[in-house]
Design a protein around this motif. Structure first.
Motif, PDB file in Angstrom:
ATOM      1  N   LEU A 183       2.485   8.639   2.469  1.00 11.17           N
ATOM      2  CA  LEU A 183       1.204   8.134   1.766  1.00 11.17           C
ATOM      3  C   LEU A 183       1.595   7.948   0.234  1.00 11.17           C
ATOM      4  O   LEU A 183       1.081   7.021  -0.140  1.00 11.17           O
ATOM      5  CB  LEU A 183       0.126   9.296   1.882  1.00 11.17           C
ATOM      6  CG  LEU A 183      -0.653   9.284   3.119  1.00 11.17           C
ATOM      7  CD1 LEU A 183      -1.652  10.263   3.105  1.00 11.17           C
ATOM      8  CD2 LEU A 183      -1.283   8.015   3.575  1.00 11.17           C
ATOM      9  N   ALA A 184       2.346   8.965  -0.449  1.00 14.25           N
ATOM     10  CA  ALA A 184       2.755   8.900  -1.815  1.00 14.25           C
ATOM     11  C   ALA A 184       3.607   7.738  -1.945  1.00 14.25           C
ATOM     12  O   ALA A 184       3.516   7.128  -3.183  1.00 14.25           O
ATOM     13  CB  ALA A 184       3.221  10.134  -2.303  1.00 14.25           C
ATOM     14  N   ARG A 185       4.246   7.193  -1.193  1.00 13.49           N
ATOM     15  CA  ARG A 185       5.095   5.987  -1.338  1.00 13.49           C
ATOM     16  C   ARG A 185       4.708   4.658  -0.894  1.00 13.49           C
ATOM     17  O   ARG A 185       5.369   3.721  -0.826  1.00 13.49           O
ATOM     18  CB  ARG A 185       6.440   6.405  -0.622  1.00 13.49           C
ATOM     19  CG  ARG A 185       7.321   7.401  -1.117  1.00 13.49           C
ATOM     20  CD  ARG A 185       8.632   7.595  -0.369  1.00 13.49           C
ATOM     21  NE  ARG A 185       9.465   6.495  -0.527  1.00 13.49           N
ATOM     22  CZ  ARG A 185      10.450   6.352   0.063  1.00 13.49           C
ATOM     23  NH1 ARG A 185      11.145   7.366   0.786  1.00 13.49           N
ATOM     24  NH2 ARG A 185      11.368   5.351  -0.058  1.00 13.49           N
ATOM     25  N   MET A 186       3.470   4.773  -0.380  1.00 10.94           N
ATOM     26  CA  MET A 186       2.804   3.512   0.342  1.00 10.94           C
ATOM     27  C   MET A 186       2.999   2.027  -0.819  1.00 10.94           C
ATOM     28  O   MET A 186       3.163   1.149  -0.310  1.00 10.94           O
ATOM     29  CB  MET A 186       1.395   3.886   0.770  1.00 10.94           C
ATOM     30  CG  MET A 186       0.721   2.622   1.474  1.00 10.94           C
ATOM     31  SD  MET A 186      -0.713   2.952   2.028  1.00 10.94           S
ATOM     32  CE  MET A 186      -0.582   4.439   3.174  1.00 10.94           C
ATOM     33  N   GLN A 187       3.013   2.531  -1.902  1.00 12.58           N
ATOM     34  CA  GLN A 187       3.055   1.316  -2.641  1.00 12.58           C
ATOM     35  C   GLN A 187       4.264   0.501  -3.027  1.00 12.58           C
ATOM     36  O   GLN A 187       4.392  -0.356  -3.269  1.00 12.58           O
ATOM     37  CB  GLN A 187       2.617   1.709  -4.218  1.00 12.58           C
ATOM     38  CG  GLN A 187       3.787   2.506  -4.945  1.00 12.58           C
ATOM     39  CD  GLN A 187       3.731   4.004  -4.512  1.00 12.58           C
ATOM     40  OE1 GLN A 187       2.903   4.452  -3.843  1.00 12.58           O
ATOM     41  NE2 GLN A 187       4.453   4.672  -5.368  1.00 12.58           N
ATOM     42  N   GLU A 188       5.300   1.236  -2.227  1.00 11.51           N
ATOM     43  CA  GLU A 188       6.360   0.525  -2.029  1.00 11.51           C
ATOM     44  C   GLU A 188       6.667  -0.547  -1.074  1.00 11.51           C
ATOM     45  O   GLU A 188       7.510  -1.287  -1.034  1.00 11.51           O
ATOM     46  CB  GLU A 188       7.674   1.727  -1.781  1.00 11.51           C
ATOM     47  CG  GLU A 188       7.983   2.690  -2.805  1.00 11.51           C
ATOM     48  CD  GLU A 188       8.976   3.852  -2.418  1.00 11.51           C
ATOM     49  OE1 GLU A 188       9.917   3.320  -1.799  1.00 11.51           O
ATOM     50  OE2 GLU A 188       8.484   4.932  -2.682  1.00 11.51           O
ATOM     51  N   ILE A 189       5.515  -0.573  -0.226  1.00  7.44           N
ATOM     52  CA  ILE A 189       5.585  -1.416   0.859  1.00  7.44           C
ATOM     53  C   ILE A 189       5.154  -2.937   0.476  1.00  7.44           C
ATOM     54  O   ILE A 189       4.326  -3.234  -0.408  1.00  7.44           O
ATOM     55  CB  ILE A 189       4.476  -1.263   1.860  1.00  7.44           C
ATOM     56  CG1 ILE A 189       4.816   0.204   2.699  1.00  7.44           C
ATOM     57  CG2 ILE A 189       4.212  -2.431   3.148  1.00  7.44           C
ATOM     58  CD1 ILE A 189       3.757   0.493   3.648  1.00  7.44           C
ATOM     59  N   ASN A 190       6.089  -4.054   0.613  1.00 10.83           N
ATOM     60  CA  ASN A 190       5.692  -5.147   0.194  1.00 10.83           C
ATOM     61  C   ASN A 190       5.185  -6.188   0.973  1.00 10.83           C
ATOM     62  O   ASN A 190       4.660  -7.155   0.747  1.00 10.83           O
ATOM     63  CB  ASN A 190       7.197  -5.942  -0.400  1.00 10.83           C
ATOM     64  CG  ASN A 190       7.766  -5.260  -1.573  1.00 10.83           C
ATOM     65  OD1 ASN A 190       6.952  -4.764  -2.704  1.00 10.83           O
ATOM     66  ND2 ASN A 190       9.059  -4.853  -1.679  1.00 10.83           N
ATOM     67  N   GLY A 191       5.604  -5.897   2.482  1.00 10.54           N
ATOM     68  CA  GLY A 191       5.103  -6.784   3.332  1.00 10.54           C
ATOM     69  C   GLY A 191       3.646  -6.400   3.872  1.00 10.54           C
ATOM     70  O   GLY A 191       3.096  -5.676   3.335  1.00 10.54           O
ATOM     71  N   GLN A 192       3.201  -7.051   4.881  1.00  7.06           N
ATOM     72  CA  GLN A 192       2.026  -6.703   5.494  1.00  7.06           C
ATOM     73  C   GLN A 192       2.162  -5.686   6.557  1.00  7.06           C
ATOM     74  O   GLN A 192       3.137  -5.448   7.203  1.00  7.06           O
ATOM     75  CB  GLN A 192       1.380  -8.108   6.119  1.00  7.06           C
ATOM     76  CG  GLN A 192       1.294  -9.375   5.257  1.00  7.06           C
ATOM     77  CD  GLN A 192       0.680 -10.414   5.947  1.00  7.06           C
ATOM     78  OE1 GLN A 192      -0.225 -10.497   6.771  1.00  7.06           O
ATOM     79  NE2 GLN A 192       1.238 -11.721   5.515  1.00  7.06           N
ATOM     80  N   VAL A 193       1.053  -5.194   6.921  1.00  7.68           N
ATOM     81  CA  VAL A 193       0.959  -4.060   7.754  1.00  7.68           C
ATOM     82  C   VAL A 193      -0.306  -4.225   8.609  1.00  7.68           C
ATOM     83  O   VAL A 193      -1.265  -4.648   8.516  1.00  7.68           O
ATOM     84  CB  VAL A 193       0.543  -2.639   7.064  1.00  7.68           C
ATOM     85  CG1 VAL A 193       0.212  -1.545   8.211  1.00  7.68           C
ATOM     86  CG2 VAL A 193       1.746  -2.323   6.191  1.00  7.68           C
ATOM     87  N   LEU A 194      -0.032  -3.998  10.060  1.00  5.95           N
ATOM     88  CA  LEU A 194      -1.033  -4.174  11.018  1.00  5.95           C
ATOM     89  C   LEU A 194      -0.929  -2.472  11.648  1.00  5.95           C
ATOM     90  O   LEU A 194       0.122  -2.279  12.103  1.00  5.95           O
ATOM     91  CB  LEU A 194      -0.435  -5.006  12.130  1.00  5.95           C
ATOM     92  CG  LEU A 194      -1.361  -4.837  13.722  1.00  5.95           C
ATOM     93  CD1 LEU A 194      -3.023  -5.052  13.355  1.00  5.95           C
ATOM     94  CD2 LEU A 194      -0.870  -5.789  14.578  1.00  5.95           C
ATOM     95  N   MET A 195      -2.117  -1.895  11.976  1.00  5.47           N
ATOM     96  CA  MET A 195      -2.253  -0.495  12.338  1.00  5.47           C
ATOM     97  C   MET A 195      -3.021  -0.781  13.348  1.00  5.47           C
ATOM     98  O   MET A 195      -4.105  -1.200  13.416  1.00  5.47           O
ATOM     99  CB  MET A 195      -2.851   0.400  11.359  1.00  5.47           C
ATOM    100  CG  MET A 195      -1.634   0.712  10.214  1.00  5.47           C
ATOM    101  SD  MET A 195      -2.003   2.360   9.592  1.00  5.47           S
ATOM    102  CE  MET A 195      -0.273   2.553   8.709  1.00  5.47           C
ATOM    103  N   ILE A 196      -2.630  -0.006  14.720  1.00  4.66           N
ATOM    104  CA  ILE A 196      -3.458  -0.045  15.834  1.00  4.66           C
ATOM    105  C   ILE A 196      -3.671   1.485  16.051  1.00  4.66           C
ATOM    106  O   ILE A 196      -2.628   2.227  16.197  1.00  4.66           O
ATOM    107  CB  ILE A 196      -2.933  -0.851  16.916  1.00  4.66           C
ATOM    108  CG1 ILE A 196      -2.804  -2.250  16.452  1.00  4.66           C
ATOM    109  CG2 ILE A 196      -3.760  -0.673  18.284  1.00  4.66           C
ATOM    110  CD1 ILE A 196      -1.916  -3.320  17.593  1.00  4.66           C
ATOM    111  N   PHE A 197      -5.201   1.850  16.114  1.00  5.58           N
ATOM    112  CA  PHE A 197      -5.493   3.220  16.577  1.00  5.58           C
ATOM    113  C   PHE A 197      -6.372   3.242  17.840  1.00  5.58           C
ATOM    114  O   PHE A 197      -6.977   2.206  18.202  1.00  5.58           O
ATOM    115  CB  PHE A 197      -6.154   3.711  15.448  1.00  5.58           C
ATOM    116  CG  PHE A 197      -5.599   3.789  14.231  1.00  5.58           C
ATOM    117  CD1 PHE A 197      -4.492   4.915  14.104  1.00  5.58           C
ATOM    118  CD2 PHE A 197      -5.640   3.100  13.153  1.00  5.58           C
ATOM    119  CE1 PHE A 197      -4.022   5.112  12.910  1.00  5.58           C
ATOM    120  CE2 PHE A 197      -5.026   3.320  11.804  1.00  5.58           C
ATOM    121  CZ  PHE A 197      -4.096   4.324  12.017  1.00  5.58           C
TER     122      PHE A 197
END
Length: 246
Positions: A165-179
């Motif tokens: 969670l603390a490193r989430m800002q390092e993500i440059n691409g897009q994210v799809l989350m399925i729950f």
């Protein structure tokens, strides 16, 4: 689209890591996907998912996530004893080891002649959904699909508490989350926490939920939901095709 399959290995920290690779039969270059299993490694329910994705025009590479601890080719049975074995192997694996493995597969895909230059994504289920999320910290990753990812909200992953969670800002691409809304491993408050931080970090993302349980895409268990699985596959393939077409 017909596919071909092979098993290969990559040497990581002087350990042979088995990688199951499925790709289109036809010649040409396709996007590459780093594909993570759940805690049971590469049994047939997972390799069927790998094959399914490859049929949509992707080179899909799925590593054995516990290659440092278990013999090559180990498939953990999805029963009570297997659950203990899988979770114990996760507990004994350092975060840095998971991250090193991710970089090794990304490099493997980048050097593969069948993978289109600069087009790499990641996908995973359960613990693999968390690993796919962390793999997105690598700048090469254009998009990540995290299916009922465990441990992102509470830091549970490997030997240490995960800083995902603390490193989430390092993500440059897009994210799809399925729950799945019936998933006890990612409760409502966990999903809300993840979504709130995604919004704060301005990551391009999509959240999809189904009235389904944990592991609802695994076709060998009592929680399998074929309708939710079909719907999820549409979301997944549309997402990946969209990001790689740009």
């Amino acid at each position: 689209m017909q596919i071909k399959r092979q098993n290969t290995s990559i040497l990581v920290d002087d350990n042979a890591m088995r990688v199951y690779v499925a790709s289109p039969e036809q010649d040409g270059q396709c996007p590459g996907i780093l594909f993570y299993s759940d805690i049971y490694q590469l049994g047939s329910p997972i390799t069927r998912l790998v094959d399914h994705l490859a049929g949509y025009g992707f080179v899909v590479a799925a590593p054995e996530i516990y290659h440092r601890l278990l013999p090559i080719g180990t498939i953990i049975e999805p029963d009570d004893l297997g659950r203990i074995q899988g979770n114990e192997a996760a507990r004994k694996t350092a975060l840095s080891e998971f991250d090193i493995d991710a970089k090794a597969i990304i490099d493997f895909l980048a050097k593969n002649d069948s993978v289109a230059s600069g087009k790499i994504g990641t996908m995973g289920f359960c613990i693999g959904g968390h690993l796919a999320f962390r793999a997105a910290f690598n700048p090469e990753i254009m998009g990540s699909v995290c299916v009922y990812p465990t441990g992102i909200h509470n830091g549970k992953l490997g030997r240490e508490k995960a800083d995902s969670l603390a490193r989430m800002q390092e993500i440059n691409g897009q994210v799809l989350m399925i729950f799945g809304t019936l998933d006890p491993h990612v409760p409502d408050e966990g999903r809300t926490l993840i979504i709130d931080i995604l919004k704060k970090t301005n990551i391009t993302h999509k959240i999809v939920t189904y009235e389904a349980n944990h592991t609802f895409m695994r076709d060998d268990g009592y929680r399998f939901d074929p309708v939710a699985t079909d719907l999820a596959w549409r979301e997944i393939t549309d997402f990946l095709i969209s990001i790689f077409s740009k």
